[in-house]
Design a protein around this motif. Structure first.
Motif, PDB file in Angstrom:
ATOM      1  N   UNK A   1       0.838  -1.210   0.000  1.00 40.75           N
ATOM      2  CA  UNK A   1       0.000   0.000   0.000  1.00 40.75           C
ATOM      3  C   UNK A   1       0.866   1.250   0.000  1.00 40.75           C
ATOM      4  N   UNK A   2       1.944   1.242   0.769  1.00 45.14           N
ATOM      5  CA  UNK A   2       2.844   2.395   0.820  1.00 45.14           C
ATOM      6  C   UNK A   2       3.487   2.643  -0.538  1.00 45.14           C
ATOM      7  N   UNK A   3       3.908   1.577  -1.200  1.00 43.52           N
ATOM      8  CA  UNK A   3       4.536   1.717  -2.518  1.00 43.52           C
ATOM      9  C   UNK A   3       3.558   2.307  -3.526  1.00 43.52           C
ATOM     10  N   UNK A   4       2.320   1.830  -3.527  1.00 46.45           N
ATOM     11  CA  UNK A   4       1.314   2.359  -4.455  1.00 46.45           C
ATOM     12  C   UNK A   4       1.037   3.836  -4.180  1.00 46.45           C
ATOM     13  N   UNK A   5       0.913   4.195  -2.901  1.00 36.89           N
ATOM     14  CA  UNK A   5       0.626   5.590  -2.556  1.00 36.89           C
ATOM     15  C   UNK A   5       1.785   6.494  -2.957  1.00 36.89           C
ATOM     16  N   UNK A   6       3.015   6.042  -2.767  1.00 38.48           N
ATOM     17  CA  UNK A   6       4.165   6.868  -3.138  1.00 38.48           C
ATOM     18  C   UNK A   6       4.248   7.057  -4.648  1.00 38.48           C
TER      19      UNK A   6
END
Length: 95
Positions: A48-53
């Motif tokens: 999720x963090x990778x997608x948001x970044x």
């Protein structure tokens, strides 16, 4: 996937379905959430963090074009906040 929460886990017995063996996996994606064999959240959170970044990259480029703040807020709500809240029904019940 076989979830075994015993202190000393025994090796799983082979599973068969319609006379064909079923492979065991360490993790899999179900309804957008990554479920691991030990039921930990690290893989799901990092995904999720990778997608948001990745989406934040586009928000930074929109800022360079000096767009109105309302458009940037709409972009954040529609694209970035949606990703961050995608598994809220799963982790909300834990809190």
């Amino acid at each position: 996937m076989v979830v075994d929460l015993r202190k000393y886990a025994a090796p799983p017995s082979p599973l068969t379905l319609c006379d064909s063996p079923v492979n065991t996996v360490d993790s899999f994606r179900f309804l957008g959430s990554i479920i691991t064999q030990d039921l930990k959240w690290e893989l799901n959170i990092s995904s999720i963090t990778k997608k948001a970044q990745q989406r934040m990259f586009f928000l930074r480029h929109l800022k360079k074009f000096t767009l109105p703040k309302t458009i940037m807020v709409h972009f954040n709500t529609a694209i970035i906040e949606y990703i961050q809240c995608s598994s809220i029904t799963v982790w909300y019940s834990v809190a």
